[in-house]
Design a protein around this motif. Structure first.
Motif, PDB file in Angstrom:
ATOM      1  N   GLU A 201       3.346  -7.617   5.531  1.00  0.00           N
ATOM      2  CA  GLU A 201       3.113  -6.924   4.432  1.00  0.00           C
ATOM      3  C   GLU A 201       4.589  -7.831   3.692  1.00  0.00           C
ATOM      4  O   GLU A 201       5.412  -7.401   4.479  1.00  0.00           O
ATOM      5  CB  GLU A 201       3.036  -6.248   4.399  1.00  0.00           C
ATOM      6  CG  GLU A 201       2.022  -5.437   4.973  1.00  0.00           C
ATOM      7  CD  GLU A 201       1.946  -3.649   5.076  1.00  0.00           C
ATOM      8  OE1 GLU A 201       2.941  -2.882   5.153  1.00  0.00           O
ATOM      9  OE2 GLU A 201       0.930  -2.625   4.914  1.00  0.00           O
ATOM     10  N   ALA A 202       4.315  -8.243   2.551  1.00  0.00           N
ATOM     11  CA  ALA A 202       5.493  -8.081   1.637  1.00  0.00           C
ATOM     12  C   ALA A 202       4.942  -7.698   1.171  1.00  0.00           C
ATOM     13  O   ALA A 202       4.209  -6.699  -0.036  1.00  0.00           O
ATOM     14  CB  ALA A 202       5.571 -10.325   1.967  1.00  0.00           C
ATOM     15  N   GLY A 203       6.467  -8.351  -0.517  1.00  0.00           N
ATOM     16  CA  GLY A 203       5.929  -7.631  -1.935  1.00  0.00           C
ATOM     17  C   GLY A 203       5.608  -6.528  -2.281  1.00  0.00           C
ATOM     18  O   GLY A 203       6.080  -5.636  -1.560  1.00  0.00           O
ATOM     19  N   ASP A 204       5.081  -6.168  -3.743  1.00  0.00           N
ATOM     20  CA  ASP A 204       4.107  -5.038  -3.847  1.00  0.00           C
ATOM     21  C   ASP A 204       4.001  -4.140  -2.495  1.00  0.00           C
ATOM     22  O   ASP A 204       4.493  -2.564  -2.258  1.00  0.00           O
ATOM     23  CB  ASP A 204       3.705  -4.566  -4.790  1.00  0.00           C
ATOM     24  CG  ASP A 204       4.684  -5.030  -5.650  1.00  0.00           C
ATOM     25  OD1 ASP A 204       5.358  -5.544  -6.031  1.00  0.00           O
ATOM     26  OD2 ASP A 204       3.159  -5.437  -7.543  1.00  0.00           O
ATOM     27  N   THR A 205       3.533  -4.479  -1.759  1.00  0.00           N
ATOM     28  CA  THR A 205       2.791  -3.549  -0.292  1.00  0.00           C
ATOM     29  C   THR A 205       3.894  -3.522   0.383  1.00  0.00           C
ATOM     30  O   THR A 205       4.273  -2.371   0.871  1.00  0.00           O
ATOM     31  CB  THR A 205       2.050  -5.532  -0.182  1.00  0.00           C
ATOM     32  OG1 THR A 205       1.251  -5.162  -0.935  1.00  0.00           O
ATOM     33  CG2 THR A 205       1.227  -4.104   1.334  1.00  0.00           C
ATOM     34  N   TYR A 206       5.174  -4.414   1.116  1.00  0.00           N
ATOM     35  CA  TYR A 206       5.576  -4.148   1.935  1.00  0.00           C
ATOM     36  C   TYR A 206       6.948  -2.952   0.534  1.00  0.00           C
ATOM     37  O   TYR A 206       6.743  -1.759   1.822  1.00  0.00           O
ATOM     38  CB  TYR A 206       6.896  -4.889   1.297  1.00  0.00           C
ATOM     39  CG  TYR A 206       8.306  -5.064   2.502  1.00  0.00           C
ATOM     40  CD1 TYR A 206       7.996  -4.977   4.022  1.00  0.00           C
ATOM     41  CD2 TYR A 206       8.996  -4.170   2.154  1.00  0.00           C
ATOM     42  CE1 TYR A 206       9.548  -4.158   4.333  1.00  0.00           C
ATOM     43  CE2 TYR A 206      10.745  -3.849   2.196  1.00  0.00           C
ATOM     44  CZ  TYR A 206      10.707  -3.862   3.533  1.00  0.00           C
ATOM     45  OH  TYR A 206      11.829  -3.993   3.853  1.00  0.00           O
ATOM     46  N   LEU A 207       7.268  -3.011  -0.680  1.00  0.00           N
ATOM     47  CA  LEU A 207       7.651  -2.038  -0.950  1.00  0.00           C
ATOM     48  C   LEU A 207       6.643  -0.434  -1.327  1.00  0.00           C
ATOM     49  O   LEU A 207       7.427   0.377  -1.768  1.00  0.00           O
ATOM     50  CB  LEU A 207       8.116  -1.855  -2.267  1.00  0.00           C
ATOM     51  CG  LEU A 207       9.376  -3.600  -2.302  1.00  0.00           C
ATOM     52  CD1 LEU A 207       9.658  -3.968  -4.391  1.00  0.00           C
ATOM     53  CD2 LEU A 207      10.307  -3.010  -2.271  1.00  0.00           C
ATOM     54  N   ASP A 208       5.637  -0.386  -1.221  1.00  0.00           N
ATOM     55  CA  ASP A 208       4.957   0.928  -1.529  1.00  0.00           C
ATOM     56  C   ASP A 208       5.198   1.875  -0.040  1.00  0.00           C
ATOM     57  O   ASP A 208       4.563   2.563  -0.545  1.00  0.00           O
ATOM     58  CB  ASP A 208       3.087   0.543  -1.959  1.00  0.00           C
ATOM     59  CG  ASP A 208       2.249   1.704  -2.258  1.00  0.00           C
ATOM     60  OD1 ASP A 208       2.735   2.179  -2.731  1.00  0.00           O
ATOM     61  OD2 ASP A 208       1.121   1.451  -1.388  1.00  0.00           O
ATOM     62  N   ARG A 209       4.628   1.045   0.925  1.00  0.00           N
ATOM     63  CA  ARG A 209       5.439   1.580   2.396  1.00  0.00           C
ATOM     64  C   ARG A 209       6.456   2.193   2.182  1.00  0.00           C
ATOM     65  O   ARG A 209       6.591   3.126   2.841  1.00  0.00           O
ATOM     66  CB  ARG A 209       4.401   0.434   3.500  1.00  0.00           C
ATOM     67  CG  ARG A 209       3.598   0.202   3.579  1.00  0.00           C
ATOM     68  CD  ARG A 209       2.851   0.383   4.819  1.00  0.00           C
ATOM     69  NE  ARG A 209       1.958   0.508   5.435  1.00  0.00           N
ATOM     70  CZ  ARG A 209       0.601   0.047   5.252  1.00  0.00           C
ATOM     71  NH1 ARG A 209       0.382   1.944   5.024  1.00  0.00           N
ATOM     72  NH2 ARG A 209      -0.490  -0.227   5.522  1.00  0.00           N
ATOM     73  N   ARG A 210       7.549   1.897   1.697  1.00  0.00           N
ATOM     74  CA  ARG A 210       8.665   2.651   1.435  1.00  0.00           C
ATOM     75  C   ARG A 210       9.302   3.172   0.962  1.00  0.00           C
ATOM     76  O   ARG A 210      10.771   4.055   0.684  1.00  0.00           O
ATOM     77  CB  ARG A 210       9.810   1.269   2.058  1.00  0.00           C
ATOM     78  CG  ARG A 210       9.338   0.624   3.335  1.00  0.00           C
ATOM     79  CD  ARG A 210       9.876  -1.470   3.081  1.00  0.00           C
ATOM     80  NE  ARG A 210       9.865  -1.029   4.904  1.00  0.00           N
ATOM     81  CZ  ARG A 210       8.372  -1.439   5.166  1.00  0.00           C
ATOM     82  NH1 ARG A 210       7.531  -2.146   4.966  1.00  0.00           N
ATOM     83  NH2 ARG A 210       8.132  -1.960   6.310  1.00  0.00           N
TER      84      ARG A 210
END
Length: 159
Positions: free
Chosen positions: A57-66
């Protein structure tokens, strides 16, 4: 001053050393990090959903998880250039798709394996992979990045 990649060993210690004066005055603006660490994003594309080895996961997906950032229907992943070259024949790249089509994913190609980064390196890599245009288009991204990197002594007020 050297510009390094986010996979630089001991990246946080390197930045604290290079930005020692700034850190002595409190949290450091993440914009300053762009002078020391390059963006990992070589290129990106949209593809029909496929899982590839080394893709994380990167980008918005990475940020969405955190954070509280709501991800788009198209999840974002990163993989190394070496993995891209090896698996490219299996990937169905697409140009046009419906905005809510969750079978499509955005894939960023990085010069190194994102799965090998520690948590700080990954946070910096994700932050620096955003373009100015993307950050200007959606102010919530900067806020989400701030939520992730503030624990390390950085802020994103005008990132």
């Amino acid at each position: 001053m050297n510009v390094v990649m986010a996979n630089q060993p001991n990246l946080l210690a390197y930045l604290k050393r290079e930005l020692e004066f700034e850190f002595s005055n409190g949290p450091v603006d993440l914009r300053r990090v762009r002078n020391y660490v390059s963006s990992p994003r070589l290129f990106d594309f949209y593809a029909k959903g496929i899982e590839l080895p080394g893709m994380i996961e990167a980008g918005d997906t990475y940020l969405d998880r955190r954070t509280m950032l709501a991800d788009r229907s198209q999840k974002t992943f990163a993989l190394s250039y070496a993995d891209w070259v090896q698996h490219q024949p299996r990937v169905e790249v697409v140009g046009n798709f419906a905005a809510r089509d969750s079978s499509i994913m955005n894939i960023q190609v990085w010069p190194y394996a994102p799965a090998e980064l520690d948590e700080f390196q990954m946070a910096i890599a994700v932050a620096l992979a955003y373009t100015k245009r993307e950050l200007d288009a959606e102010s919530r991204i900067s806020s989400a990045i701030d939520d992730v990197i503030s624990a390390y002594g950085f802020f994103t007020d005008e990132f």
